[in-house]
Design an enzyme around this catalytic site. Structure first.
Site, mmCIF file in Angstrom:
data_model
loop_
_atom_site.group_PDB
_atom_site.id
_atom_site.type_symbol
_atom_site.label_atom_id
_atom_site.label_comp_id
_atom_site.label_asym_id
_atom_site.label_seq_id
_atom_site.Cartn_x
_atom_site.Cartn_y
_atom_site.Cartn_z
ATOM 1 N N CYS A 16 0.755 -1.367 0.048
ATOM 2 C CA CYS A 16 0.079 -0.116 -0.253
ATOM 3 C C CYS A 16 0.633 1.167 -0.032
ATOM 4 O O CYS A 16 2.148 1.465 0.699
ATOM 5 C CB CYS A 16 -0.999 -0.322 1.055
ATOM 6 N N ARG A 43 7.699 1.965 5.059
ATOM 7 C CA ARG A 43 7.508 1.203 5.217
ATOM 8 C C ARG A 43 9.136 0.641 4.983
ATOM 9 O O ARG A 43 8.659 -1.146 4.515
ATOM 10 C CB ARG A 43 6.415 1.048 5.159
ATOM 11 N N ARG A 59 -8.549 -6.803 -2.309
ATOM 12 C CA ARG A 59 -7.273 -6.768 -1.648
ATOM 13 C C ARG A 59 -7.416 -7.874 -0.323
ATOM 14 O O ARG A 59 -6.719 -8.203 0.391
ATOM 15 C CB ARG A 59 -5.480 -5.728 -1.795
HETATM 16 C C1 UD1 Z 1 0.571 -4.343 9.640
HETATM 17 C C2 UD1 Z 1 -0.592 -4.927 8.539
HETATM 18 C C3 UD1 Z 1 -1.555 -3.628 8.176
HETATM 19 C C4 UD1 Z 1 -1.306 -2.258 9.627
HETATM 20 C C5 UD1 Z 1 -0.237 -2.313 10.041
HETATM 21 C C6 UD1 Z 1 0.454 -1.817 11.479
HETATM 22 C C7 UD1 Z 1 -0.047 -6.709 7.568
HETATM 23 C C8 UD1 Z 1 0.232 -7.950 6.303
HETATM 24 N N1 UD1 Z 1 -0.165 -5.893 7.798
HETATM 25 O O1 UD1 Z 1 1.371 -4.125 8.645
HETATM 26 O O2 UD1 Z 1 -2.478 -3.287 7.990
HETATM 27 O O3 UD1 Z 1 -1.340 -1.726 9.087
HETATM 28 O O4 UD1 Z 1 0.579 -4.042 10.436
HETATM 29 O O5 UD1 Z 1 -0.845 -2.014 12.529
HETATM 30 O O6 UD1 Z 1 -0.437 -7.352 9.370
HETATM 31 N N2 UD1 Z 1 8.100 0.016 10.686
HETATM 32 C C9 UD1 Z 1 10.000 0.385 10.448
HETATM 33 N N3 UD1 Z 1 10.818 -0.704 9.904
HETATM 34 C C10 UD1 Z 1 10.426 -1.819 10.790
HETATM 35 C C11 UD1 Z 1 9.494 -2.215 9.843
HETATM 36 C C12 UD1 Z 1 8.762 -1.178 10.467
HETATM 37 O O7 UD1 Z 1 10.295 1.280 10.487
HETATM 38 O O8 UD1 Z 1 11.378 -2.706 10.159
HETATM 39 C C13 UD1 Z 1 7.714 1.294 10.352
HETATM 40 C C14 UD1 Z 1 6.656 1.053 9.348
HETATM 41 O O9 UD1 Z 1 6.969 2.177 8.390
HETATM 42 C C15 UD1 Z 1 5.105 1.860 10.044
HETATM 43 C C16 UD1 Z 1 4.942 0.948 11.367
HETATM 44 O O10 UD1 Z 1 6.714 0.447 11.842
HETATM 45 O O11 UD1 Z 1 5.451 3.425 10.583
HETATM 46 C C17 UD1 Z 1 4.484 0.341 11.796
HETATM 47 O O12 UD1 Z 1 5.002 -0.851 11.096
HETATM 48 P P1 UD1 Z 1 4.234 -2.418 11.033
HETATM 49 O O13 UD1 Z 1 3.580 -2.473 12.159
HETATM 50 O O14 UD1 Z 1 5.953 -3.332 10.884
HETATM 51 O O15 UD1 Z 1 3.067 -2.888 10.288
HETATM 52 P P2 UD1 Z 1 2.907 -4.337 8.788
HETATM 53 O O16 UD1 Z 1 3.619 -5.419 9.714
HETATM 54 O O17 UD1 Z 1 3.488 -3.928 7.491
#
Ligand code: UD1
Length: 416
Positions: free
Chosen positions: A115, A120, A395
């Site tokens: 998305c 991210r 999706r």
């Molecule tokens: C998952 C969900 C998504 C939801 C999100 C937050 C799935 C498939 N998707 O996404 O629907 O909106 O949780 O509840 O389950 N970040 C970093 N570095 C990293 C990982 C994350 O900076 O290595 C940041 C991301 O950019 C974002 C935040 O942390 O700003 C939250 O991300 P994350 O909790 O990892 O979300 P997703 O797993 O991508």
């Protein structure tokens, strides 16, 4: 490309069955890479992201069949490469990296897409895997990882990332020794993944809290498992009841996982009743705006932010919605304003001033939950609303127009 045409203003009534959770099913499907033997999953929703994941698994050498709501998986001849064309369409596909490293000691996975809601990155995923013994290089936009077997580690996450927590749990199940994850995410989908892995013989404890312990095992065996219901789909139908001033019964609703959402909707004036997994949601008076901030679970979920904004945009008073997870998740605001909403943006906050009623217009969906928000607004608006680019919805929402039609909505899928 398809669009939805909605003739709004009809209170929705009746019963809607909530589907299996997309965000729980995706990591569980990819965790099948770790398993020796057959995995039988039920309550898997028919969604584009699920089909993409099954295609990815097939390319990685994991046989997959999808019948009804059941998926049968068997990792027989694993290959370590996840190609760009599949990974770029879905961020969660990066979760195959850790399981491939755990099984094969090598993996090549394209940097993910998904998305359009902010940068991210996956830095926390990679740092955690490095602490477990993996070494990474970036080659032609691919993450190339190698290890001489993964080992347990004491990992402190800078932020409770959902995908990162899932990724490290998966890799740690087959690592040598014990892994401790601190500041881990607590989302119900992570608990579902851990429960699934434990039924395969993994030794995970503490899931659902911010400290998770994983004792590595030699191998995992096949199992049957029912995926949890989708709390975000359920939350979206709760809002549908509120925004249309309707009366809905949600069947298979994961009530416990929805506490933060239900308490905000009640604070706005909605009635939400029921125990177990059947819930009645209705409105018998005016709704009022509230203030809220999205936070990691058990806080208010970012995946419900756009939908509750649609509801507030036609409620009484004013409220401030602050986005605490993603830096660029207000793309629905401009489109809501095209339907007559009064919303002002300031940094990570949106001030919503409720209006008497929304008016139908043509709007463009920009991501999955923004699309849901526009459909909800269209259901409430007077006249006709066209929501374009609804491929985002496909999706994450199973048969949305079918379910809404059964509740009395006038909603049609048409070719753009
Ligand atoms: C998952 C969900 C998504 C939801 C999100 C937050 C799935 C498939 N998707 O996404 O629907 O909106 O949780 O509840 O389950 N970040 C970093 N570095 C990293 C990982 C994350 O900076 O290595 C940041 C991301 O950019 C974002 C935040 O942390 O700003 C939250 O991300 P994350 O909790 O990892 O979300 P997703 O797993 O991508």
């Amino acid at each position: 490309m398809d669009k939805f045409v909605i003739d709004g203003g009809i209170p929705l009534r009746g019963q809607v069955v909530i589907s299996g959770s997309k965000n729980a099913a995706l990591p569980i499907l990819l965790a099948a890479i770790l398993v020796d033997g057959e995995v039988r999953l039920s309550n898997v929703p028919h969604l584009r992201d699920i089909v993409t994941t099954l295609n990815l698994l097939a390319l990685l050498g994991c046989r997959a069949e999808f019948h009804g709501d059941e998926v049968l998986l068997h990792s027989c001849d694993l290959k370590p490469e996840a190609p760009y064309d599949l990974v770029r369409t879905m961020r969660a596909s990066v979760l195959c990296l850790g399981p491939l490293l755990a099984r094969l000691g090598t993996a090549r996975v394209s940097l993910p897409g998904g998305c359009a809601i902010g940068a991210r990155p996956v830095d926390m995923h990679l740092r955690g895997l490095e602490q477990m013994g993996a070494v990474f290089e970036l080659e032609d936009g691919d993450i190339v990882g190698n290890c001489d077997g993964l080992h347990g580690a004491h990992i402190h996450l800078d932020f409770p990332t959902v995908g990162g927590t899932e990724h490290l749990i998966m890799a740690a199940t087959l690592a040598k020794g014990k892994t401790i994850l601190e500041n881990a995410a607590r989302e119900p989908e992570i608990q579902d993944l851990a429960e699934f892995l434990n039924t395969c013989g993994a030794k995970i404890s503490g899931h659902g809290t911010s400290v998770i312990q994983i004792e590595g095992v030699e191998s995992l065996h096949g199992t049957s498992y029912k995926v949890m219901s989708d709390r975000i789909e359920a939350g979206t139908y709760l809002v549908a009841a509120g925004i249309t001033k309707g009366d809905l019964e949600l069947v298979d609703c994961p009530v416990d996982a929805l506490e933060a959402v239900i308490s905000k909707l009640r604070a706005m004036g909605m009635h939400i009743e029921g125990d177990g997994s059947n819930v009645r949601a209705y409105v018998d008076g005016p709704l009022h705006c509230v203030d809220l901030t999205t936070r990691p679970y058990p806080g208010f979920p970012t995946d419900m932010q756009a939908q509750i904004m649609a509801l507030m945009s036609c409620s009484h008073g004013a409220g401030i919605i602050t986005e605490g997870i993603f830096e660029n998740r207000f793309m629905h605001v401009q489109e809501l304003c095209r339907l007559g909403a009064h919303i002002t943006l300031s940094g990570q906050s949106a001030m919503v001033r409720g209006v008497e009623g929304l008016k139908g217009a043509t709007v463009m969906a920009s991501d999955l939950r923004a699309s849901a928000c526009l459909v909800l607004a269209g259901l409430a608006a007077s006249g006709r609303t066209e929501v374009r680019r609804i491929y985002h919805l496909d999706r994450g929402y199973e048969q949305m127009e079918v379910k809404l039609s059964q509740l009395g909505a006038k909603i049609y899928r048409e070719r753009e």
